[in-house]
Each structure stands twice: as C-alpha cells, then as structure tokens.
Design a protein around this motif. Structure first.
Motif, mmCIF file in Angstrom:
data_model
loop_
_atom_site.group_PDB
_atom_site.id
_atom_site.type_symbol
_atom_site.label_atom_id
_atom_site.label_comp_id
_atom_site.label_asym_id
_atom_site.label_seq_id
_atom_site.Cartn_x
_atom_site.Cartn_y
_atom_site.Cartn_z
ATOM 1 N N ILE A 1 59.094 38.507 19.775
ATOM 2 C CA ILE A 1 59.596 37.172 19.286
ATOM 3 C C ILE A 1 58.571 36.227 19.778
ATOM 4 O O ILE A 1 58.332 35.533 18.741
ATOM 5 N N LEU A 2 57.965 36.311 20.732
ATOM 6 C CA LEU A 2 57.014 35.290 21.221
ATOM 7 C C LEU A 2 55.712 35.316 20.277
ATOM 8 O O LEU A 2 55.087 34.586 19.699
ATOM 9 N N GLN A 3 55.471 36.611 19.888
ATOM 10 C CA GLN A 3 54.342 36.760 18.775
ATOM 11 C C GLN A 3 54.743 36.159 17.583
ATOM 12 O O GLN A 3 53.691 35.380 16.866
ATOM 13 N N LYS A 4 56.022 36.475 17.232
ATOM 14 C CA LYS A 4 56.322 35.818 15.680
ATOM 15 C C LYS A 4 56.462 34.316 15.724
ATOM 16 O O LYS A 4 55.927 33.601 14.827
ATOM 17 N N LEU A 5 57.031 33.722 16.987
ATOM 18 C CA LEU A 5 57.154 32.247 16.947
ATOM 19 C C LEU A 5 55.463 31.649 17.184
ATOM 20 O O LEU A 5 55.185 30.446 16.380
ATOM 21 N N HIS A 6 54.480 32.379 17.561
ATOM 22 C CA HIS A 6 53.086 31.738 17.784
ATOM 23 C C HIS A 6 52.363 32.088 16.516
ATOM 24 O O HIS A 6 51.216 31.342 16.253
ATOM 25 N N SER A 7 52.749 33.106 15.607
ATOM 26 C CA SER A 7 51.905 33.417 14.448
ATOM 27 C C SER A 7 52.130 32.290 13.306
ATOM 28 O O SER A 7 53.232 31.537 13.570
ATOM 29 N N GLU A 8 51.513 32.098 12.436
ATOM 30 C CA GLU A 8 51.615 31.357 11.373
ATOM 31 C C GLU A 8 53.019 31.332 10.581
ATOM 32 O O GLU A 8 53.804 30.296 10.327
ATOM 33 N N ILE B 1 57.932 28.900 11.069
ATOM 34 C CA ILE B 1 59.044 28.520 10.288
ATOM 35 C C ILE B 1 60.409 28.605 10.687
ATOM 36 O O ILE B 1 61.118 27.721 10.536
ATOM 37 N N LEU B 2 60.494 29.658 11.641
ATOM 38 C CA LEU B 2 61.856 29.761 12.282
ATOM 39 C C LEU B 2 62.261 28.300 13.254
ATOM 40 O O LEU B 2 63.410 27.756 13.128
ATOM 41 N N PRO B 3 61.263 27.992 14.195
ATOM 42 C CA PRO B 3 61.655 26.803 14.985
ATOM 43 C C PRO B 3 61.960 25.610 13.995
ATOM 44 O O PRO B 3 62.985 24.999 14.313
ATOM 45 N N ILE B 4 61.165 25.642 12.784
ATOM 46 C CA ILE B 4 61.405 24.632 11.994
ATOM 47 C C ILE B 4 62.784 24.370 11.271
ATOM 48 O O ILE B 4 63.732 23.519 11.169
#
Length: 190
Positions: free
Chosen positions: A5-12, A16-19
C-alpha cells in the motif's frame, strides 16, 4: 501488505488514490456544511412565507365575511384554509389545521399573527382566529380547536371579557394540565 500500500501511494499511479479520497472528502464537506443547511433554510423560509400568505388571505376573507354577516360589536372568525372561508367557533371542528412554521420562526409575529403556527409533535398545526370589533381587525392569532392558556394570553382584554363559561372552563382545564406537568417535572427532578 502494508508495504504494498505504501509503495502504491508513493508510485506515480498511487498518487491518484489520495487525490480521489481528498476530492470525495471535499464534496462530502460541501454537502454537509453548505448544501444541507442552505436547503434547510430554504424550507424554513418557505414555511414562513406560506403562513404569512395564510394570514394575509385570512385577514381579507374575515373582513369580507364580517361585512356580509352585517358586522357586529365583537366577532371572532376561524379561517379554513381549504375552503377559504371564515367560520364561527361552532364550526371549528370542520377546519383542518394548517400552520407550518415553529414558535422560533414566528418570533415577533413575523407571519402577521401572534402565537405558534405549529407546535410539532402531538399538538401540531394550528389555525387562525381573527377578531373584528366595530369594523376593525383587533387581533389575529394562531390557535387550536380548544381554548388554552396561550389563547387567553394572546387575546385582547375585550376578547377575554367576551368568553363564555364553557371557554373559561377549557382554559382552566388547560391551566390545571400545565400545573400537573410542572409538578411532575419537579418530582422527577428532585
């Protein structure tokens, strides 16, 4: 799992998810803090406007009815919003109450009549009583189908003096009911 999940949030692509989540939060906040209160205010204003219009119409109908009835020293009519007629007390049972706004909404008689258009709950909607004396409207108040202490308080001295014993008995019963409720509250509090 946590690292993915952390890797997904830090990747390009993970940006999108946090936005999206932030956008949803902003939309929800707008709905809860702007749209809903605005709509509630709109409904409140609509209730006040409807009651104000009822009072204006009742005033006009009462004046015409008074003239058609040949006038009189002191006459109180009860306005029936459905039929747009002013009726005597003896026909008050035929009137469906119609008051819409609350005591707070009608503070200072903004509807054009004294009292509470709608108590909510069991007491609910009220109807209009228009009193005319010697050709002039001397009082317009929201009332129920039975006389209450509030009615007595909202009446002019002239109206109070014209009450018959049956009306005074209804008011006294209401006064006793209020006293009993206050005593019960006192016992429950103590």
């Amino acid at each position: 799992m946590k690292n993915k999940i952390l890797q997904k949030l830090h990747s390009e692509n993970g940006v999108i998810l946090p936005i999206v989540l932030l956008s949803i939060a902003v939309i929800a906040a707008t709905i809860f803090f702007v749209i809903i209160p605005g709509y509630q205010e709109h409904l409140r204003n609509a209730r006040i406007q409807a009651d104000t219009q009822s009072v204006a119409t009742a005033r006009d109908v009462a004046s015409v009815t008074y003239l058609q009835d040949g006038g009189g020293d002191l006459v109180t009519y009860y306005y029936d919003e459905r039929s747009h007629k002013c009726l005597p007390r003896s026909q008050i049972g035929d009137i469906e109450p119609y008051g819409r706004c609350s005591e707070k909404d009608n503070r200072n008689g903004v509807t054009g009549a004294k009292g509470v258009p709608n108590f909510g709950g069991d007491c609910g909607a009220q109807l209009l009583a228009i009193t005319i004396a010697d050709g002039d409207i001397i009082n317009i108040r929201w009332t129920g189908k039975k006389y209450t202490v509030l009615d007595y308080d909202l009446m002019t001295i002239r109206e109070r003096n014209a009450l018959d014993s049956e009306a005074l008995d209804e008011i006294e019963k209401d006064r006793q009911r209020i006293k009993a409720q206050e005593e019960a509250r006192g016992e429950n509090a103590g």
